[in-house]
Write a protein that holds these residues in place. Structure first.
Motif, PDB file in Angstrom:
ATOM      1  N   THR A 161      -8.945  27.346 140.132  1.00 49.93           N
ATOM      2  CA  THR A 161      -9.358  28.244 141.543  1.00 49.93           C
ATOM      3  C   THR A 161     -10.784  28.079 141.483  1.00 49.93           C
ATOM      4  O   THR A 161     -11.222  28.762 140.508  1.00 49.93           O
ATOM      5  N   GLY A 162     -11.564  28.032 142.550  1.00 54.34           N
ATOM      6  CA  GLY A 162     -12.868  28.213 142.763  1.00 54.34           C
ATOM      7  C   GLY A 162     -13.568  27.017 141.895  1.00 54.34           C
ATOM      8  O   GLY A 162     -14.527  27.651 141.222  1.00 54.34           O
ATOM      9  N   ASN A 174     -15.182  24.482 142.119  1.00 61.81           N
ATOM     10  CA  ASN A 174     -16.261  23.339 142.465  1.00 61.81           C
ATOM     11  C   ASN A 174     -17.771  24.065 142.341  1.00 61.81           C
ATOM     12  O   ASN A 174     -18.522  23.349 142.771  1.00 61.81           O
ATOM     13  N   ARG A 175     -17.736  25.296 141.996  1.00 67.63           N
ATOM     14  CA  ARG A 175     -19.379  25.788 141.729  1.00 67.63           C
ATOM     15  C   ARG A 175     -19.305  26.797 140.555  1.00 67.63           C
ATOM     16  O   ARG A 175     -18.226  27.458 140.349  1.00 67.63           O
ATOM     17  N   GLY A 179     -16.612  28.393 137.691  1.00 74.66           N
ATOM     18  CA  GLY A 179     -15.194  27.759 137.833  1.00 74.66           C
ATOM     19  C   GLY A 179     -15.616  26.495 137.715  1.00 74.66           C
ATOM     20  O   GLY A 179     -14.746  25.695 137.127  1.00 74.66           O
ATOM     21  N   ARG A 180     -16.684  25.853 138.232  1.00 76.01           N
ATOM     22  CA  ARG A 180     -16.950  24.396 137.951  1.00 76.01           C
ATOM     23  C   ARG A 180     -17.231  24.309 136.497  1.00 76.01           C
ATOM     24  O   ARG A 180     -16.866  23.262 135.915  1.00 76.01           O
ATOM     25  N   ALA A 228     -10.459  24.776 145.984  1.00 72.09           N
ATOM     26  CA  ALA A 228     -11.719  25.672 146.488  1.00 72.09           C
ATOM     27  C   ALA A 228     -11.907  25.398 148.004  1.00 72.09           C
ATOM     28  O   ALA A 228     -11.318  24.393 148.542  1.00 72.09           O
ATOM     29  N   ARG A 229     -12.545  26.234 148.397  1.00 72.43           N
ATOM     30  CA  ARG A 229     -13.045  26.187 149.926  1.00 72.43           C
ATOM     31  C   ARG A 229     -13.845  25.066 150.503  1.00 72.43           C
ATOM     32  O   ARG A 229     -13.621  24.282 151.578  1.00 72.43           O
ATOM     33  N   ASN A 264     -16.022  19.882 146.535  1.00 76.01           N
ATOM     34  CA  ASN A 264     -14.801  19.571 145.951  1.00 76.01           C
ATOM     35  C   ASN A 264     -15.016  17.988 145.810  1.00 76.01           C
ATOM     36  O   ASN A 264     -14.789  17.551 144.546  1.00 76.01           O
ATOM     37  N   ASP A 310      -8.126  28.309 150.350  1.00 72.31           N
ATOM     38  CA  ASP A 310      -8.983  29.477 150.255  1.00 72.31           C
ATOM     39  C   ASP A 310      -7.902  30.449 149.738  1.00 72.31           C
ATOM     40  O   ASP A 310      -7.039  30.870 150.383  1.00 72.31           O
ATOM     41  N   ARG A 350      -8.262  33.796 149.320  1.00 68.61           N
ATOM     42  CA  ARG A 350      -8.102  34.888 149.817  1.00 68.61           C
ATOM     43  C   ARG A 350      -6.992  34.948 150.944  1.00 68.61           C
ATOM     44  O   ARG A 350      -6.694  36.156 151.107  1.00 68.61           O
TER      45      ARG A 350
END
Length: 82
Positions: A16-17, A19-20, A23-24, A41-42, A47, A67, A69
């Motif tokens: 999760t998360g 893409n940056r 997390g990436r 990821a959002r 992505n 998301d 959240r």
């Protein structure tokens, strides 16, 4: 590419998360170790970008806009408390 410290071939990782940032980096490290990687990821543009990077490791890669959240996806309708 550095030598593998461990082999994750045949394993699937969900990040999760992914893409940056951290997390990436984790997603790329898992792919380098041979894992298939799913990024949740959002941002759809980020992505797509990370999937392109993951595919350079010749492993299956997938990204889905999500998301975390908004925790509704964690519960079924029957068990969701209000």
């Amino acid at each position: 590419m550095s030598p593998r410290m461990f082999d994750l071939s045949g394993r699937i990782a969900v990040v999760t998360g992914g893409n940056r940032g951290i997390g990436r980096a984790i997603a790329l490290g898992l792919a380098e170790a041979g894992a298939s990687v799913a990024v949740l990821a959002r941002n759809p543009e980020n992505n797509r970008s990370v999937v392109d990077e993951l595919e350079k490791f010749k492993v299956p890669a997938y990204a889905r806009q999500l998301d975390v959240r908004k925790g509704w996806f964690l519960c079924s309708r029957q068990s969701r408390s209000r």
